[in-house]
Design a protein around this motif. Structure first.
Motif, PDB file in Angstrom:
ATOM      1  N   LEU A   1       0.842  -1.203   0.000  1.00  0.00           N
ATOM      2  CA  LEU A   1       0.000   0.000   0.000  1.00  0.00           C
ATOM      3  C   LEU A   1       0.875   1.250   0.000  1.00  0.00           C
ATOM      4  N   LEU A   2       2.047   1.157   0.633  1.00  0.00           N
ATOM      5  CA  LEU A   2       2.983   2.285   0.654  1.00  0.00           C
ATOM      6  C   LEU A   2       3.368   2.709  -0.755  1.00  0.00           C
ATOM      7  N   SER A   3       3.650   1.728  -1.605  1.00  0.00           N
ATOM      8  CA  SER A   3       4.047   2.040  -2.983  1.00  0.00           C
ATOM      9  C   SER A   3       2.916   2.726  -3.731  1.00  0.00           C
ATOM     10  N   GLU A   4       1.685   2.277  -3.481  1.00  0.00           N
ATOM     11  CA  GLU A   4       0.527   2.893  -4.132  1.00  0.00           C
ATOM     12  C   GLU A   4       0.367   4.346  -3.687  1.00  0.00           C
ATOM     13  N   VAL A   5       0.487   4.578  -2.379  1.00  0.00           N
ATOM     14  CA  VAL A   5       0.359   5.933  -1.840  1.00  0.00           C
ATOM     15  C   VAL A   5       1.490   6.824  -2.352  1.00  0.00           C
ATOM     16  N   ALA A   6       2.718   6.288  -2.332  1.00  0.00           N
ATOM     17  CA  ALA A   6       3.874   7.071  -2.782  1.00  0.00           C
ATOM     18  C   ALA A   6       3.736   7.460  -4.245  1.00  0.00           C
ATOM     19  N   ARG A   7       3.289   6.535  -5.078  1.00  0.00           N
ATOM     20  CA  ARG A   7       3.113   6.838  -6.495  1.00  0.00           C
ATOM     21  C   ARG A   7       2.048   7.904  -6.697  1.00  0.00           C
ATOM     22  N   GLU A   8       0.949   7.796  -5.965  1.00  0.00           N
ATOM     23  CA  GLU A   8      -0.134   8.779  -6.102  1.00  0.00           C
ATOM     24  C   GLU A   8       0.318  10.164  -5.678  1.00  0.00           C
ATOM     25  N   LYS A   9       1.132  10.229  -4.616  1.00  0.00           N
ATOM     26  CA  LYS A   9       1.566  11.520  -4.077  1.00  0.00           C
ATOM     27  C   LYS A   9       2.882  12.020  -4.664  1.00  0.00           C
ATOM     28  N   GLY A  10       3.524  11.205  -5.484  1.00  0.00           N
ATOM     29  CA  GLY A  10       4.804  11.606  -6.057  1.00  0.00           C
ATOM     30  C   GLY A  10       5.911  11.659  -5.028  1.00  0.00           C
ATOM     31  N   ILE A  11       5.892  10.687  -4.089  1.00  0.00           N
ATOM     32  CA  ILE A  11       6.870  10.633  -3.006  1.00  0.00           C
ATOM     33  C   ILE A  11       7.761   9.415  -3.192  1.00  0.00           C
ATOM     34  N   ASP A  12       9.031   9.527  -2.823  1.00  0.00           N
ATOM     35  CA  ASP A  12       9.945   8.388  -2.823  1.00  0.00           C
ATOM     36  C   ASP A  12       9.550   7.469  -1.668  1.00  0.00           C
ATOM     37  N   VAL A  13       9.198   6.222  -1.990  1.00  0.00           N
ATOM     38  CA  VAL A  13       8.717   5.310  -0.959  1.00  0.00           C
ATOM     39  C   VAL A  13       9.744   5.085   0.145  1.00  0.00           C
ATOM     40  N   SER A  14      11.028   5.166  -0.193  1.00  0.00           N
ATOM     41  CA  SER A  14      12.064   4.942   0.817  1.00  0.00           C
ATOM     42  C   SER A  14      12.078   6.044   1.882  1.00  0.00           C
ATOM     43  N   ALA A  15      11.477   7.182   1.547  1.00  0.00           N
ATOM     44  CA  ALA A  15      11.452   8.302   2.495  1.00  0.00           C
ATOM     45  C   ALA A  15      10.337   8.165   3.526  1.00  0.00           C
ATOM     46  N   ILE A  16       9.395   7.275   3.266  1.00  0.00           N
ATOM     47  CA  ILE A  16       8.250   7.173   4.173  1.00  0.00           C
ATOM     48  C   ILE A  16       8.083   5.795   4.805  1.00  0.00           C
ATOM     49  N   GLU A  17       8.792   4.783   4.305  1.00  0.00           N
ATOM     50  CA  GLU A  17       8.524   3.420   4.756  1.00  0.00           C
ATOM     51  C   GLU A  17       8.805   3.205   6.243  1.00  0.00           C
ATOM     52  N   LYS A  18       9.745   3.966   6.814  1.00  0.00           N
ATOM     53  CA  LYS A  18      10.043   3.768   8.232  1.00  0.00           C
ATOM     54  C   LYS A  18       8.922   4.261   9.147  1.00  0.00           C
ATOM     55  N   TYR A  19       7.980   5.035   8.587  1.00  0.00           N
ATOM     56  CA  TYR A  19       6.862   5.541   9.393  1.00  0.00           C
ATOM     57  C   TYR A  19       5.603   4.679   9.265  1.00  0.00           C
ATOM     58  N   ASP A  20       5.691   3.604   8.468  1.00  0.00           N
ATOM     59  CA  ASP A  20       4.527   2.764   8.226  1.00  0.00           C
ATOM     60  C   ASP A  20       4.078   2.058   9.499  1.00  0.00           C
ATOM     61  N   GLU A  21       2.786   2.140   9.801  1.00  0.00           N
ATOM     62  CA  GLU A  21       2.189   1.535  11.000  1.00  0.00           C
ATOM     63  C   GLU A  21       2.970   1.902  12.265  1.00  0.00           C
ATOM     64  N   SER A  22       3.319   3.176  12.370  1.00  0.00           N
ATOM     65  CA  SER A  22       4.045   3.671  13.539  1.00  0.00           C
ATOM     66  C   SER A  22       3.225   4.743  14.241  1.00  0.00           C
ATOM     67  N   PRO A  23       3.123   4.671  15.575  1.00  0.00           N
ATOM     68  CA  PRO A  23       2.410   5.718  16.319  1.00  0.00           C
ATOM     69  C   PRO A  23       3.231   7.000  16.345  1.00  0.00           C
ATOM     70  N   ARG A  24       2.557   8.114  16.475  1.00  0.00           N
ATOM     71  CA  ARG A  24       3.247   9.398  16.532  1.00  0.00           C
ATOM     72  C   ARG A  24       4.096   9.488  17.786  1.00  0.00           C
ATOM     73  N   ARG A  25       5.318   9.988  17.636  1.00  0.00           N
ATOM     74  CA  ARG A  25       6.201  10.215  18.782  1.00  0.00           C
ATOM     75  C   ARG A  25       5.959  11.638  19.291  1.00  0.00           C
ATOM     76  N   ALA A  26       5.218  11.742  20.365  1.00  0.00           N
ATOM     77  CA  ALA A  26       4.756  13.046  20.857  1.00  0.00           C
ATOM     78  C   ALA A  26       5.901  13.992  21.208  1.00  0.00           C
ATOM     79  N   PHE A  27       7.009  13.440  21.691  1.00  0.00           N
ATOM     80  CA  PHE A  27       8.093  14.309  22.151  1.00  0.00           C
ATOM     81  C   PHE A  27       8.893  14.942  21.014  1.00  0.00           C
ATOM     82  N   VAL A  28       8.660  14.505  19.762  1.00  0.00           N
ATOM     83  CA  VAL A  28       9.359  15.130  18.634  1.00  0.00           C
ATOM     84  C   VAL A  28       8.380  15.739  17.641  1.00  0.00           C
ATOM     85  N   SER A  29       7.114  15.896  18.037  1.00  0.00           N
ATOM     86  CA  SER A  29       6.120  16.473  17.136  1.00  0.00           C
ATOM     87  C   SER A  29       5.209  17.398  17.914  1.00  0.00           C
ATOM     88  N   GLN A  30       4.464  18.204  17.166  1.00  0.00           N
ATOM     89  CA  GLN A  30       3.495  19.088  17.798  1.00  0.00           C
ATOM     90  C   GLN A  30       2.313  19.322  16.872  1.00  0.00           C
TER      91      GLN A  30
END
Length: 206
Positions: free
Chosen positions: A44-73
């Motif tokens: 599904l990552l490849s499908e999303v990346a192709r639709e959005k024009g994103i390099d899949v390797s740039a997003i795969e590490k975030y797949d099925e990962s909860p948000r890390r509150a201490f590094v986001s806002q």
């Protein structure tokens, strides 16, 4: 390509949750192949990346990962967390497929929750005994049983956190699934048989 389900003009979406080491991925893939349905998991990552024009390797590490509150806002309702960004892109893609009337099998990605209310949705959760999960991961990944047990705890903690963060229902809680099944009892092939029979009973197939 028109699938058997689509030919019958009846949408069926099989959403499979699974514990790491339970064989849930393999079982879901068997179901998809037997019922001639598209199968989505990490692809599904490849499908999303192709639709959005994103390099899949740039997003795969975030797949099925909860948000890390201490590094986001979150500012004015918008999150800067890459985990949130990818999750929402995947959720939108899944909703779009469902809205088109597509039938498919999907593993994880909170599909059981984000498609709740869809008449064609059937939700499954695959669990397994700890010793069987450890043996399976130890064999497949070629690590010690102690390392396999550590990996299972870490993976399942991550999956639970991800699902419960983005969903109202609780990951692995039988109250939130149509069918919860232990693959240790029958093995993967026969567990797939039981699930397939359940799906056919639900959809009125012979």
């Amino acid at each position: 390509m028109e699938t058997d389900m689509e030919h019958e003009d009846r949408q069926v979406i099989i959403a499979v949750g699974r514990e790491y080491g339970s064989g849930g991925h393999e079982i879901a893939k068997m179901i998809a192949e037997r019922m001639n349905l598209p199968f989505y998991d990490r692809n599904l990552l490849s499908e999303v990346a192709r639709e959005k024009g994103i390099d899949v390797s740039a997003i795969e590490k975030y797949d099925e990962s909860p948000r890390r509150a201490f590094v986001s806002q979150t500012v004015r309702g918008y999150s800067n967390a890459p985990e949130d960004g990818l999750a929402n892109m995947e959720f939108d893609y899944i909703r779009a497929m469902a809205s088109r009337g597509d039938s498919f099998v999907i593993v994880g990605r909170c599909a059981d929750a984000i498609l709740a209310g869809n008449k064609g949705l059937i939700t499954i959760f695959v669990t397994a005994d700890d010793d069987r999960k450890i043996e399976r991961i130890s064999r497949i990944v070629n690590v010690s049983e102690a390392e396999a047990a550590r990996m299972i705890r870490a993976k399942n903690k991550k999956r639970k956190s991800y699902h419960n963060y983005y969903s109202d229902g609780k990951w692995g809680d039988s109250r939130y699934y149509d069918l919860l099944i232990n693959s240790s009892r029958l093995g993967l092939e026969k567990t797939a048989d039981v699930i397939e029979a359940y799906i056919k009973a639900r959809t009125g197939q012979s």
